[in-house]
Design a protein around this motif. Structure first.
Motif, mmCIF file in Angstrom:
data_model
loop_
_atom_site.group_PDB
_atom_site.id
_atom_site.type_symbol
_atom_site.label_atom_id
_atom_site.label_comp_id
_atom_site.label_asym_id
_atom_site.label_seq_id
_atom_site.Cartn_x
_atom_site.Cartn_y
_atom_site.Cartn_z
ATOM 1 N N ALA A 183 3.277 12.712 -1.526
ATOM 2 C CA ALA A 183 2.196 13.656 -1.960
ATOM 3 C C ALA A 183 2.853 14.217 -3.385
ATOM 4 O O ALA A 183 4.140 14.612 -3.243
ATOM 5 C CB ALA A 183 1.877 14.717 -0.976
ATOM 6 N N LEU A 184 1.999 14.300 -4.193
ATOM 7 C CA LEU A 184 2.411 15.063 -5.456
ATOM 8 C C LEU A 184 2.058 16.680 -5.370
ATOM 9 O O LEU A 184 0.760 16.738 -5.261
ATOM 10 C CB LEU A 184 1.986 14.364 -6.930
ATOM 11 C CG LEU A 184 2.402 13.120 -7.014
ATOM 12 C CD1 LEU A 184 1.526 12.341 -8.096
ATOM 13 C CD2 LEU A 184 3.989 13.290 -7.718
ATOM 14 N N LEU A 185 2.973 17.529 -5.398
ATOM 15 C CA LEU A 185 2.459 18.907 -5.421
ATOM 16 C C LEU A 185 3.454 19.752 -6.082
ATOM 17 O O LEU A 185 4.466 19.352 -6.634
ATOM 18 C CB LEU A 185 2.223 19.282 -3.994
ATOM 19 C CG LEU A 185 3.371 18.609 -2.946
ATOM 20 C CD1 LEU A 185 4.534 19.294 -3.024
ATOM 21 C CD2 LEU A 185 2.740 18.781 -1.389
ATOM 22 N N GLU A 187 0.975 -1.274 -0.159
ATOM 23 C CA GLU A 187 -0.141 0.014 -0.055
ATOM 24 C C GLU A 187 0.809 1.462 0.070
ATOM 25 O O GLU A 187 1.691 1.645 0.815
ATOM 26 C CB GLU A 187 -0.834 -0.003 1.173
ATOM 27 C CG GLU A 187 -1.893 1.279 1.375
ATOM 28 C CD GLU A 187 -2.761 0.873 2.570
ATOM 29 O OE1 GLU A 187 -3.657 0.147 2.522
ATOM 30 O OE2 GLU A 187 -2.698 1.754 3.364
ATOM 31 N N LEU A 188 0.539 2.072 -0.984
ATOM 32 C CA LEU A 188 1.172 3.415 -0.902
ATOM 33 C C LEU A 188 0.117 4.638 -0.804
ATOM 34 O O LEU A 188 -0.733 4.528 -1.578
ATOM 35 C CB LEU A 188 2.123 3.486 -2.092
ATOM 36 C CG LEU A 188 2.501 5.119 -2.022
ATOM 37 C CD1 LEU A 188 3.806 5.144 -0.982
ATOM 38 C CD2 LEU A 188 3.191 5.101 -3.422
ATOM 39 N N ARG A 189 0.094 5.262 0.459
ATOM 40 C CA ARG A 189 -1.131 6.601 0.455
ATOM 41 C C ARG A 189 -0.392 7.723 -0.268
ATOM 42 O O ARG A 189 0.455 8.273 0.323
ATOM 43 C CB ARG A 189 -1.239 6.785 1.937
ATOM 44 C CG ARG A 189 -2.103 5.404 2.610
ATOM 45 C CD ARG A 189 -2.005 5.439 4.069
ATOM 46 N NE ARG A 189 -0.537 5.615 4.401
ATOM 47 C CZ ARG A 189 -0.188 5.540 5.757
ATOM 48 N NH1 ARG A 189 -1.386 5.688 6.625
ATOM 49 N NH2 ARG A 189 1.088 5.845 6.019
ATOM 50 N N LEU A 190 -0.903 8.073 -1.287
ATOM 51 C CA LEU A 190 -0.400 9.102 -1.989
ATOM 52 C C LEU A 190 -1.470 10.336 -2.273
ATOM 53 O O LEU A 190 -2.641 10.036 -2.508
ATOM 54 C CB LEU A 190 0.119 8.628 -3.330
ATOM 55 C CG LEU A 190 0.591 9.612 -4.370
ATOM 56 C CD1 LEU A 190 1.963 10.278 -3.849
ATOM 57 C CD2 LEU A 190 0.694 8.818 -5.828
ATOM 58 N N GLU A 217 -7.003 13.542 -2.729
ATOM 59 C CA GLU A 217 -6.798 14.660 -3.293
ATOM 60 C C GLU A 217 -7.135 16.018 -2.104
ATOM 61 O O GLU A 217 -8.061 15.748 -1.530
ATOM 62 C CB GLU A 217 -7.965 14.811 -4.395
ATOM 63 C CG GLU A 217 -7.753 16.033 -5.559
ATOM 64 C CD GLU A 217 -8.541 15.925 -6.516
ATOM 65 O OE1 GLU A 217 -9.713 16.541 -6.471
ATOM 66 O OE2 GLU A 217 -8.330 15.030 -7.399
ATOM 67 N N ALA A 218 -6.392 16.986 -2.186
ATOM 68 C CA ALA A 218 -6.412 17.932 -1.286
ATOM 69 C C ALA A 218 -5.313 19.095 -1.572
ATOM 70 O O ALA A 218 -4.894 18.950 -2.728
ATOM 71 C CB ALA A 218 -6.012 17.383 0.144
#
Lengths: 314, 314
Positions: A149-151, A97-100, A131-132
């Motif tokens: 996170a991707l940001l 699992e990867l929480r992204l 998504e946030a």
DNA sequence: CCGCCGCAATCGGTGCTACCGATCGTTGCA
DNA sequence: TGCAACGATCGGTAGCACCGATTGCGGCGG
């Protein structure tokens, strides 16, 4: 504590003897000398307080109690082997699992094209996507509620590491008949701050747009949109223009109501990066992931390559 | 083999850290120094190839993989604790299953009165009773198919140990009107070999009766009974007399058809003993059991006390 | 802004013990 | 009766678990 000196290896020895009924062969199978095995069995019997085997010169037989305990011992060993197997699975990089987390102005436009490649490259990776907005994502990553996170960089946080993936230019999107759509070249300097539509506070895209166009003037509240799609609708309705990230404009130029064009400022855009807790032991995996994401950077973006950006330098 | 260096203690350390989220307190709970625990955790992570914990100065959190593996580790420990618990139960002397053989001329008369006392003294002992003749019992004990047997000593076998329990005198049983029933005193010498009824071959009682009455004469085959009860019926039918062990005569004297009386030979009888494989690790328990059986020797028998009789001395 | 505190990592040293090779004692067999 | 097989035992050794002390790092209070 309660498991005084019990050792898995000794259980293996005992089980081997129970199976083979022979100390010598059991020792061979276990890869130790017969004397070592003999002593360990003796020790195990002392720990358990039960004679596991009845020894005759010609026969080695488990006692009834021994047979019962050997069955239990096999259960212990089976669980231990499950553990080893689970560890071997888990040891595979980018598996499980990867929480992204992803910022809302990127996720819907970037992820759909990405997931296939990701699944092909890391089939055992199970993504849990959230998504946030940037601040929330950073908070959740810090707290361990998200793994990464991707940001848009920089994400200035000493606790985090980040790696740049690609530079995504902003495009100008304005109503089809807007004056900006008629000009041969458009730069940031051409943009009228009062005519620019923005996202609500909290979206990094809003801050970036404002930063690119100089100091903020007090815009009217009505000119804030709560999402990129809303913003696009407002533009189409003639409410004004805006800077939209490239990926959010792809495949939408031809709706007739809006006009989309490049800016002549190469710096107008944002750097998308992956960030994670500096203390996360999976740092190497995240770098691997980032490398893949950079290599698969969408068309129109400029791939970033090179070392990850350390936390306080982000 | 496949469980390279894995140790239950290390798993305990890891689980403690996972629970307490604190190396120092976990070390304290495990009764080792913090440095030792730290090193063992590191070693465990190396073995598993997975970082179990994310360390920050202020926080220790299991990684997602770590959490999964810790759950597996707890399963291993739970099984190990089951094993320990089972061993503690099994360590209780004279608990669990005991396969006990008894000769047919003793069992039905001796066991019914014995089982209650046995159950009271060793409530966790589960008896599996078998009835057979001496040779079969000895064979089964030797082969490990029985744990112990109650039979008439001596049982001459170097592989076995035995302990005498009590001396059971033989009584004379004859038809009610038989001449032997009229005599003031009866000794072995008074017995007419031709009038004596015997059990079939294989019963030790037959051999003992023959031995007591001197050399065997060829009796008619019709005078052999296949069981003690059959023998008694034959006596009641006036076919002859016989020597019956005391316990087999109890409560039957007043049936009117037979006459039962003591012999004036104190040596006429048999020594009942418990025997078991010399190599059986439960030797001490068998001696304890024998001591109880001797102490509870039935009325009319002469209790044997003293050391067990070694195998070749039986 | 500095110094202190809490905590995990690390280091050097030590003692335990798992392990080995050799030998012994017993047993079954030729 | 000698031989072969086997588990128990013994003396010696090397690895490693453990300890106490120290380091290094981050947070917090002054």
């Amino acid at each position: 504590m309660t498991l005084a000196g019990l050792s898995l290896r000794d259980l293996e020895y005992a089980v081997a003897v129970g199976r083979l009924r022979h100390f010598g062969r059991a020792a061979e199978q276990c890869g130790v000398s017969q004397s070592a095995l003999s002593e360990q069995i003796r020790k195990l019997e002392a720990i358990l307080g039960v004679a596991l085997f009845e020894r005759t010169r010609r026969r080695v037989e488990p006692t009834p109690r021994g047979a019962l305990l050997l069955r239990r011992a096999e259960a212990v060993l089976a669980e231990a082997r499950f553990l080893i197997a689970a560890a071997q699975h888990a040891a595979e990089p980018l598996s499980g699992e990867l929480r992204l987390g992803v910022i809302a102005t990127l996720g819907p436009y970037y992820l759909p094209g990405l997931l296939g490649a990701l699944r092909a490259r890391f089939p055992r990776l199970q993504l849990r996507l959230t998504e946030a907005r940037t601040a929330e994502l950073l908070q959740q990553v810090r707290r361990g509620e998200l793994d990464a996170a991707l940001l848009a960089l920089p994400a200035d946080d000493a606790e985090l590491s980040a790696q740049a993936l690609f530079f995504e230019p902003f495009h100008l999107v304005c109503p089809a008949q807007h004056v900006l759509s008629q000009m041969a070249r458009v730069t940031l300097a051409d943009l009228d701050r009062d005519g620019m539509l923005l996202l609500e506070e909290g979206h990094c895209l809003r801050d970036q747009a404002l930063a690119l166009c100089g100091t903020a003037a007090a815009g009217s509240p009505a000119r804030f949109a709560s999402s990129l799609e809303m913003l696009r609708n407002m533009i189409a309705a003639g409410e004004g223009f805006s800077l939209l990230p490239l990926l959010a404009t792809a495949g939408r130029a031809a709706d007739g109501l809006t006009h989309c064009r490049k800016l002549d400022d190469p710096a107008a855009g944002r750097t998308i990066g992956l960030c994670w807790r500096r203390s996360d032991p999976r740092g190497e995996e995240f770098r691997t992931l980032a490398a893949l994401l950079a290599a698969e950077a969408p068309a129109g973006t400029r791939r970033c390559h090179g070392a990850a950006v350390g936390g306080d330098a982000v």
